[in-house]
Write a protein that holds these residues in place. Structure first.
Motif, short mmCIF file in Angstrom:
data_model
loop_
_atom_site.label_atom_id
_atom_site.label_comp_id
_atom_site.label_asym_id
_atom_site.label_seq_id
_atom_site.Cartn_x
_atom_site.Cartn_y
_atom_site.Cartn_z
N GLY A 160 17.62 -34.42 14.11
CA GLY A 160 17.23 -35.17 12.81
C GLY A 160 16.03 -35.72 12.93
O GLY A 160 15.71 -36.55 11.75
N LEU A 161 15.38 -35.80 13.97
CA LEU A 161 13.88 -36.49 14.18
C LEU A 161 12.96 -35.68 13.48
O LEU A 161 13.06 -34.66 13.32
CB LEU A 161 13.54 -36.87 15.81
N ASP A 162 12.16 -36.45 12.85
CA ASP A 162 10.75 -35.61 12.33
C ASP A 162 9.77 -35.42 13.35
O ASP A 162 9.83 -35.92 14.56
CB ASP A 162 9.95 -36.53 11.03
N GLU A 163 8.81 -34.50 12.90
CA GLU A 163 7.85 -33.95 13.84
C GLU A 163 7.14 -35.12 14.67
O GLU A 163 6.93 -35.01 15.88
CB GLU A 163 7.05 -33.02 13.56
N THR A 165 7.65 -38.12 15.09
CA THR A 165 8.48 -39.06 16.02
C THR A 165 9.04 -38.21 17.28
O THR A 165 9.07 -38.79 18.32
CB THR A 165 10.01 -39.33 15.42
N ARG A 166 9.31 -37.09 17.09
CA ARG A 166 9.63 -36.08 18.04
C ARG A 166 8.48 -35.92 19.40
O ARG A 166 8.62 -36.06 20.24
CB ARG A 166 9.90 -34.82 17.75
N ASP A 185 13.43 -27.33 20.90
CA ASP A 185 12.31 -27.66 20.91
C ASP A 185 11.46 -26.60 21.60
O ASP A 185 10.11 -26.46 20.83
CB ASP A 185 11.92 -29.11 21.19
N ASP A 197 0.76 -28.92 16.42
CA ASP A 197 2.15 -29.19 15.67
C ASP A 197 3.17 -28.90 16.83
O ASP A 197 4.13 -29.33 16.80
CB ASP A 197 2.33 -28.04 14.66
#
Length: 906
Positions: A160-163, A165-166, A185, A197
């Motif tokens: 559920g983390l956005d990119e 934050t990840r 990932d 990205d």
């Protein structure tokens, strides 16, 4: 005999390893007074000093004694915990890239901080892999205080983390996360179109917590990212209705076998008998599901596939054991933990068959876009280590697959748990009554009990039995990890009775008398002093009553799982006991046990309600478990052998993608592809050493127009005096280069670079996806080559290599054709990225896929993709009657060309 004599004199290899580590423990302990004298600022400054020493040429091994001493002192100040000597040994084992086997309650989470800190000093990142999201968050928050004090950053990876934050979490010095998230990932990164990205950093060092669960139990099947296929779902419901009626019509013989099918519970497969095949064929025809021909006609292979999966769903998979129905969805239950696995799906259409069986909405099947096994993912790390309480039974597998050796770390305080012999009963009902009787005895003396079960269904049977006897208890099955930890933490309170699946709450200590920290967090406003006094009193009561009593209601197929359950009792020298209750109706006894065991017990005169207790029974069960472990190891090795073939190709494709993304311009790559395509087209139409009058000049002109959008006078050129194949190819290449240069001048350099890179990457992804699908088909049928006395693995390697070469040729032709035909009506200010593909992430469960299908998931049968049709239904003039035509099949229009060169051209 000689080996025993040598061990007696020189000690085991484990003893020798521990002796070497103890010498270094002495060096660390000698530094403790000096390090303890430092103030906080000086202690924190050690991190900067260590990094400077690394830059000056020192190694991590040089820094180890001092760094470990620093971590131990920081842990005392920040966490109020001091590493024991055996924990220092565990940390050194992890740093050396080995598996540290430490009993439950020995503080593995704290042990990891030593190796994590030391290896994080390099600035290359350390990954700590846990079995669930709750533990990842908990450990990152708790141990992050220690790392933060010493000047290192900590990140956590959860769903559920956005990119952004990840990416930031991966950029930290230390990153906690689950095995699935790390793996997904990696796969997602290799589907991105820009380097910036991507979220993963280059692989450096990983420590896997509960390493046996992740690298053994979950390694029989791969991680998969898949996209939707075009397959309709209505057929599943139609076939399920027929199969339900089919099973009801058949009779069960005196031997307990059904007349229509035979099932193998070991392999989890079901096969129709000849009578069954004839009967289901008649029923399918009567229901209109099989309109043309017989069940096993080539055009009806997809229906056979649906029938087979529906049979498996109805005969091998039980509700509340293998899955539950929740919110109109089939939710899988993990056979090892009893937890719900949201988002996971069974493979090869089995999940859809279960949805049809339970009358919930049938979801679409998916097609594999990317996949990797845990074996091949974790072998990407140059240095890998692990920790668990149970690894020795699988030491050979860790060594063979991962090159990881296991070191057994002694406990800080000797284990005082009483592991009692198993009790074996004739029936499950007698066994459960004996379990309830022992629970009542324990409750009477205030002794807490942990009851381990192998499924939700069995935990509910015991729960219902205790309800009837009005015995208060807690049940742990398929709940959230946070609730799980809360309940399991209080399982050591006086008289507490907890029923749990075998590994529920793993990672949370069961402390006798209750868990002070957990209760303090759950009971705001409570007086800490009074609470501490209450827990101390309760702890004394529980110890006097004998400590935690662990009751196993069934032997698991793996000795490790049984050992894990036993290990919940007797932490840090606490008193405790364990006993397993078995019956001849248990799955392990019924499927894998000796056929003679039942007869032996009857000859011994075993009466109803009586149990047999003998060490020989324990040994017989251990042999049965070893059989299963060997079988599962063979299955995992088999998966890996086939995946290694794909892994070599995957590495090459992912390396190419990264090269394309990092290049400023891919014009040279595109030009090279164009040359290869032209050479191929010319060679296809001009046979070697052929005379010009034998050339297929007109056909070559058509091919060049189709692929390169070039209208060239090939026929006229071929008629010229002295022309040969080399000169002709050079003229074509020159024309193609001029056309490409004109297009580049028209578009401008920036847009040309963008178009070339986008088409190259998107086409590579497309042909790779098709290649994965082809490998799926190849893998499913390759076992049949064994009947022809050919090694299926060698055949798979050979054909997979040929398919990969064909994929590269297809890539070159598609990229060249797409760039030759591309048209830009207006120049966009900022070209948009390619549209996202809807994707599903899945990790098929071990034991829930047939062995021959355990490699990839989900799979779409070729016959599912090609619409069954009769020859008289196809009208060459009407493409809508052609069905889905494979790209390499003849075009249905009758041109004689392959479909990809005719109506299916780019």
């Amino acid at each position: 005999m000689f080996a025993s004599f040598a061990r007696a004199i020189f000690g085991t290899s484990n003893d020798r390893a521990l002796k070497a580590y103890r010498r270094r423990v002495a060096a660390i302990n000698a530094l403790e007074p000096e390090i303890s004298a430092l103030d906080d600022a000086a202690l924190q400054g050690k991190t900067t000093a260590f990094r400077a020493r690394l830059d000056a040429g020192e190694t991590l091994d040089d820094l180890l004694p001092e760094a470990f001493a620093v971590v131990r002192e920081a842990a005392k100040r920040v966490l109020g915990m001091r590493h024991f000597d055996v924990q220092l040994i565990g940390g050194m084992v992890l740093h050396d890239g080995k598996i540290s086997e430490m009993k439950t309650g020995e503080g593995k989470t704290l042990v990891a901080t030593l190796a994590v800190y030391l290896n994080a000093l390099t600035g290359l990142g350390v990954h700590v892999v846990t079995v669930n999201d709750y533990l990842a968050r908990r450990d990152a928050a708790q141990m992050g205080q220690l790392y933060g004090f010493l000047g290192l950053s900590t990140g956590v990876i959860v769903p559920g983390l956005d990119e952004p934050t990840r990416r930031a979490a991966y950029g930290a010095d230390i990153t906690y996360g689950t095995n699935n998230e790390f793996g997904f990932d990696y796969l997602r990164d290799n589907m991105k179109y820009r380097l910036e990205d991507m979220v993963h950093r280059p692989f450096h060092f990983a420590i896997v917590d509960e390493v046996d669960s992740i690298l053994i139990d979950e390694a029989r099947t791969p991680l998969i990212i898949s996209g939707p296929s075009d397959e309709p779902t209505s057929l599943y419901a139609q076939v399920d209705e027929v199969v339900a009626a089919f099973l009801a019509r058949g009779r069960v013989g005196e031997d307990g076998k059904h007349e229509f099918y035979e099932k193998d519970e070991k392999a989890r497969t079901v096969t129709m008998t000849e009578l069954g095949a004839e009967t289901v064929e008649e029923m399918l025809q009567a229901a209109g599901v099989l309109p043309h021909g017989g069940l096993y006609d080539l055009a009806n292979v997809s229906i056979v596939h649906h029938v087979q999966q529906s049979l498996r769903a109805r005969t091998l998979y039980a509700r509340d054991v293998d899955y539950i129905v929740r919110e109109d969805k089939i939710v899988i239950i993990d056979e090892f933990t009893g937890r719900m696995l949201e988002g996971r799906r069974y493979s090869d259409g089995l999940h859809q068959a279960l949805e049809a069986k339970e009358k919930v909405q049938v979801q679409q099947e998916n097609q594999t876009l990317a996949s990797i096994t845990f074996q091949n993912y974790f072998r990407l790390y140059p240095k890998l280590a692990g920790m668990t309480g149970t690894a020795m039974t699988e030491a050979d597998e860790f060594e063979q697959i991962y090159k990881l050796s296991v070191v057994e770390i002694p406990t800080n305080v000797a284990v005082a748990r009483d592991d009692q012999d198993d009790e074996v009963y004739r029936t499950a009902a007698e066994k459960y009554e004996a379990v309830a009787k022992l629970i009542e005895e324990c409750r009477g003396r205030g002794q807490p009990v942990l009851v381990g079960t192998t499924s939700i269904e069995k935990s509910e049977i015991i729960s219902a039995l205790l309800d009837r006897k009005k015995i208060k208890h807690s049940v742990l099955n398929a709940r959230f990890h946070e609730q799980e930890a809360t309940i399991i933490a209080q399982a050591g309170a006086p008289g507490a009775i907890t029923i749990a699946t075998n590994m529920a709450g793993r990672g949370t200590d069961i402390k006798l008398g209750g868990n002070y920290e957990m209760r303090l967090a759950l009971e705001p406003g409570v007086d800490p002093v009074a609470l501490k006094a209450e827990i101390d009193t309760n702890q004394a009561k529980v110890k006097a009553a004998g400590g935690l009593f662990v009751i196993g209601t069934e032997r698991h197929e793996s000795r490790r799982i049984d050992n894990q359950l036993r290990g919940r009792s007797g932490r840090q020298g606490d008193p405790g006991a364990s006993r397993f209750f078995l019956s001849l109706e248990d799955d392990l006894m019924r499927i894998f046990g000796s056929d003679r065991m039942g007869g032996m017990l009857q000859r011994l005169g075993l009466q109803e309600g009586e149990a047999i207790v003998h060490p020989w029974i324990n040994k017989a069960l251990e042999k049965a478990q070893k059989k299963v472990e060997i079988r599962n190891f063979d299955m995992r090795k088999n998966v890996l052998k086939y995946d290694d073939v794909m892994n070599d190709q995957r590495k090459e494709v992912y390396a190419q993608r990264r090269e394309f993304m990092s290049a400023e311009s891919v014009s040279d790559i595109v030009a090279e592809m164009r040359e290869d395509v032209i050479a191929g087209l010319v060679a296809n139409r001009i046979p070697e050493k052929a005379f010009p009058e034998q050339w297929q000049s007109a056909e070559l002109a058509v091919d060049l127009n189709r692929v390169l959008a070039l209208d060239l006078p090939i026929v006229d050129w071929a008629a010229e005096e002295g022309i040969d194949e080399v000169h002709l190819r050079e003229r074509i290449e020159q024309a193609a280069v001029q056309a490409a240069a004109a297009k580049a001048e028209k578009f401008g350099e920036a847009l040309t670079n963008y178009i070339e890179k986008s088409i190259l990457l998107q086409t590579l992804d497309h042909v790779w996806k098709e290649h994965l699908l082809g490998l799926d088909y190849l893998r499913q049928g390759i076992g049949l080559r064994g009947y022809g006395q050919r090694d299926p693995l060698n055949e798979y390697k050979r054909e997979a290599f040929a398919m990969f070469a064909a994929m590269l040729d297809e890539l070159k032709e598609r990229v060249t054709g797409a760039l030759a035909h591309v048209v830009v009506s207006e120049t966009p200010a900022a070209p948009p990225p390619p549209p996202p593909v809807p994707m599903v992430e899945s990790h098929p469960l071990p034991g829930h896929v047939a062995p021959e299908l355990a490699l990839t998931e989900p799979v779409v049968q070729e016959s599912d993709r090609v619409r069954p049709f009769r020859e008289d239904e196809v009208d060459p003039a009407k493409p809508e009657t052609w069905g889905i035509t494979p790209r390499n099949a003849p075009c249905p229009c009758g041109s004689g060309k392959k479909y990809k060169y005719c109506h299916g051209k780019i």
